[in-house]
Scaffold this active site. Sequence first.
Site, PDB file in Angstrom:
ATOM      1  N   CYS A   1      25.365  -2.472  -8.338  1.00  0.00           N
ATOM      2  CA  CYS A   1      24.034  -2.369  -8.952  1.00  0.00           C
ATOM      3  C   CYS A   1      22.969  -3.178  -8.200  1.00  0.00           C
ATOM      4  CB  CYS A   1      24.088  -2.811 -10.410  1.00  0.00           C
ATOM      5  SG  CYS A   1      25.175  -1.759 -11.381  1.00  0.00           S
TER       6      CYS A   1
ATOM      7  N   HIS B   1      16.689  -4.189 -12.521  1.00  0.00           N
ATOM      8  CA  HIS B   1      17.782  -3.214 -12.616  1.00  0.00           C
ATOM      9  C   HIS B   1      17.921  -2.807 -14.083  1.00  0.00           C
ATOM     10  CE1 HIS B   1      21.552  -1.246 -12.517  1.00  0.00           C
ATOM     11  NE2 HIS B   1      22.247  -2.242 -13.047  1.00  0.00           N
TER      12      HIS B   1
ATOM     13  N   ASN C   1      22.138   3.554 -16.866  1.00  0.00           N
ATOM     14  CA  ASN C   1      22.339   2.660 -15.723  1.00  0.00           C
ATOM     15  C   ASN C   1      22.710   3.518 -14.509  1.00  0.00           C
ATOM     16  OD1 ASN C   1      23.235   0.858 -13.802  1.00  0.00           O
ATOM     17  ND2 ASN C   1      24.484  -0.351 -15.217  1.00  0.00           N
TER      18      ASN C   1
HETATM   19  O1  UT7 Z   1      24.886  -2.733 -14.093  1.00  0.00           O
HETATM   20  C1  UT7 Z   1      25.901  -3.662 -13.906  1.00  0.00           C
HETATM   21  C2  UT7 Z   1      25.877  -4.661 -14.942  1.00  0.00           C
HETATM   22  N1  UT7 Z   1      26.380  -4.143 -16.197  1.00  0.00           N
HETATM   23  C3  UT7 Z   1      25.830  -4.581 -17.289  1.00  0.00           C
HETATM   24  O2  UT7 Z   1      24.877  -5.303 -17.218  1.00  0.00           O
HETATM   25  C4  UT7 Z   1      26.458  -4.233 -18.598  1.00  0.00           C
HETATM   26  C5  UT7 Z   1      26.555  -5.490 -19.396  1.00  0.00           C
HETATM   27  N2  UT7 Z   1      27.071  -5.344 -20.730  1.00  0.00           N
HETATM   28  C6  UT7 Z   1      26.435  -4.660 -21.697  1.00  0.00           C
HETATM   29  O3  UT7 Z   1      25.408  -4.055 -21.477  1.00  0.00           O
HETATM   30  C7  UT7 Z   1      26.989  -4.757 -23.092  1.00  0.00           C
HETATM   31  O4  UT7 Z   1      27.984  -5.747 -23.127  1.00  0.00           O
HETATM   32  C8  UT7 Z   1      27.570  -3.426 -23.613  1.00  0.00           C
HETATM   33  C9  UT7 Z   1      26.455  -2.448 -23.875  1.00  0.00           C
HETATM   34  C10 UT7 Z   1      28.550  -2.852 -22.605  1.00  0.00           C
HETATM   35  C11 UT7 Z   1      28.288  -3.666 -24.937  1.00  0.00           C
HETATM   36  O5  UT7 Z   1      27.425  -4.295 -25.868  1.00  0.00           O
HETATM   37  P1  UT7 Z   1      27.904  -5.579 -26.669  1.00  0.00           P
HETATM   38  O6  UT7 Z   1      26.849  -5.901 -27.637  1.00  0.00           O
HETATM   39  O7  UT7 Z   1      28.307  -6.613 -25.668  1.00  0.00           O
HETATM   40  O8  UT7 Z   1      29.131  -5.025 -27.465  1.00  0.00           O
HETATM   41  P2  UT7 Z   1      30.662  -5.479 -27.418  1.00  0.00           P
HETATM   42  O9  UT7 Z   1      31.292  -5.152 -26.124  1.00  0.00           O
HETATM   43  O10 UT7 Z   1      30.740  -6.894 -27.878  1.00  0.00           O
HETATM   44  O11 UT7 Z   1      31.269  -4.532 -28.513  1.00  0.00           O
HETATM   45  C12 UT7 Z   1      30.878  -4.603 -29.882  1.00  0.00           C
HETATM   46  C13 UT7 Z   1      31.666  -3.591 -30.654  1.00  0.00           C
HETATM   47  C14 UT7 Z   1      33.156  -3.622 -30.343  1.00  0.00           C
HETATM   48  O12 UT7 Z   1      33.857  -3.391 -31.519  1.00  0.00           O
HETATM   49  P3  UT7 Z   1      34.542  -4.637 -32.309  1.00  0.00           P
HETATM   50  O13 UT7 Z   1      35.466  -5.278 -31.310  1.00  0.00           O
HETATM   51  O14 UT7 Z   1      33.390  -5.509 -32.672  1.00  0.00           O
HETATM   52  O15 UT7 Z   1      35.209  -3.953 -33.433  1.00  0.00           O
HETATM   53  C15 UT7 Z   1      33.349  -2.443 -29.434  1.00  0.00           C
HETATM   54  O16 UT7 Z   1      34.642  -1.904 -29.488  1.00  0.00           O
HETATM   55  O17 UT7 Z   1      31.216  -2.270 -30.311  1.00  0.00           O
HETATM   56  C16 UT7 Z   1      32.357  -1.462 -29.984  1.00  0.00           C
HETATM   57  N3  UT7 Z   1      31.921  -0.460 -29.009  1.00  0.00           N
HETATM   58  C17 UT7 Z   1      31.368   0.704 -29.363  1.00  0.00           C
HETATM   59  N4  UT7 Z   1      31.084   1.244 -30.550  1.00  0.00           N
HETATM   60  C18 UT7 Z   1      30.512   2.445 -30.583  1.00  0.00           C
HETATM   61  C19 UT7 Z   1      31.977  -0.527 -27.669  1.00  0.00           C
HETATM   62  N5  UT7 Z   1      31.475   0.594 -27.136  1.00  0.00           N
HETATM   63  C20 UT7 Z   1      31.086   1.375 -28.165  1.00  0.00           C
HETATM   64  C21 UT7 Z   1      30.491   2.639 -28.256  1.00  0.00           C
HETATM   65  N6  UT7 Z   1      30.205   3.134 -29.475  1.00  0.00           N
HETATM   66  N7  UT7 Z   1      30.155   3.366 -27.165  1.00  0.00           N
END
Ligand code: UT7
Length: 323
Positions: A113, A250, A280
Amino acid sequence: MIRSIVRGVGTALPRRIMKNAEFETLVDTTDEWIVQRTGIRQRHVAAEDETTASLGEAAARAALANAGLTPADIDMIVLATSTPNNTFPATAVEIQERLGMRHGFAFDMQAVCSGFVYAVTAADSHIRSGLARRVLVIGAETFSRILDWSDRTTCVLFGDGAGAVVMEAQEQPGLNTDRGVLTSHLRSDGRHKSKLYVDGGPSSTQTTGHLRMEGREVFKHAVGMITDVIRDAFAATGYTADDLDWFVPHQANRRIIDASAHKLGIDPAKVIITVDRHGNTSAASIPLALCAAIADGRIKRGDLVMLEAMGGGFTWGAALVRM
Ligand code: UT7
């Protein structure tokens, strides 16, 4: 002194738009979750006949037209991508061929990225050292090809697309008020490999592999790394957040962008957002955002613009450019 100025910009997006609702039939997710957690509403997804090379070529042609130049005027192409058409040759060389260029040189830049910031820095170094006069800097990706479409934690986040800029050597007074790249700062730290990587490759598995990410871990590091490297760019030039006309980050996640801008004291009205439309797009996201804001009249000649990215590796970087 010689500065690298941005002379033209262009983009290309796949024909197909995929809205969040489509994912509700593929994986256990909702439009509401995706919008709330990421700010993404839709992304473009490449058809079989749309590749990193074809999108990169189209963006390059658009940037050349915008600059009033032809491929004959270019002496170097650098393509930032993690999704090349082939393991080798470099997709940049394929784009060179598609443009009908029989002169100059082309190479790919692999910093995921952060690729576009790395590529801008490489172009600027070549221009200032006299190795190149006009450079096509392209960010082009087809991440849809390396996604695990059954993994809801990653497949909803990425999109395909390409953006390009023509950078050109221009004599400038050597002041902070010059046009062109004023400073750039690159970083990487391989200890974080397992947090964001592709689980395949020619030398390890002899497969292409799929993108794997511990999103929460990446998020945790992103804001600190982004703000550190931007502060380095401010320190090198004496500028502050108040001096910026535009912040072109980004586009990975709206929450990361907002938190970074807030921490740096950048006025939200100066932040360019396209993640809602493109998702992204990795190395393509900055030129796509830059071009969108130039096209709609927000970013104008003379504006001070901060480009910034962070991604797999980890890699991260920032470039301060006066348009
Ligand atoms: O470009 C390169 C750099 N990449 C990034 O910058 C990405 C960085 N990370 C992020 O943008 C975020 O961490 C995400 C968007 C990937 C995830 O958001 P988050 O607020 O960190 O959520 P999380 O990973 O803590 O997940 C929260 C909950 C989880 O469920 P539990 O464990 O709380 O029951 C996940 O399993 O959301 C669940 N979850 C989803 N639910 C519905 C994860 N993906 C999904 C989904 N739909 N697509």
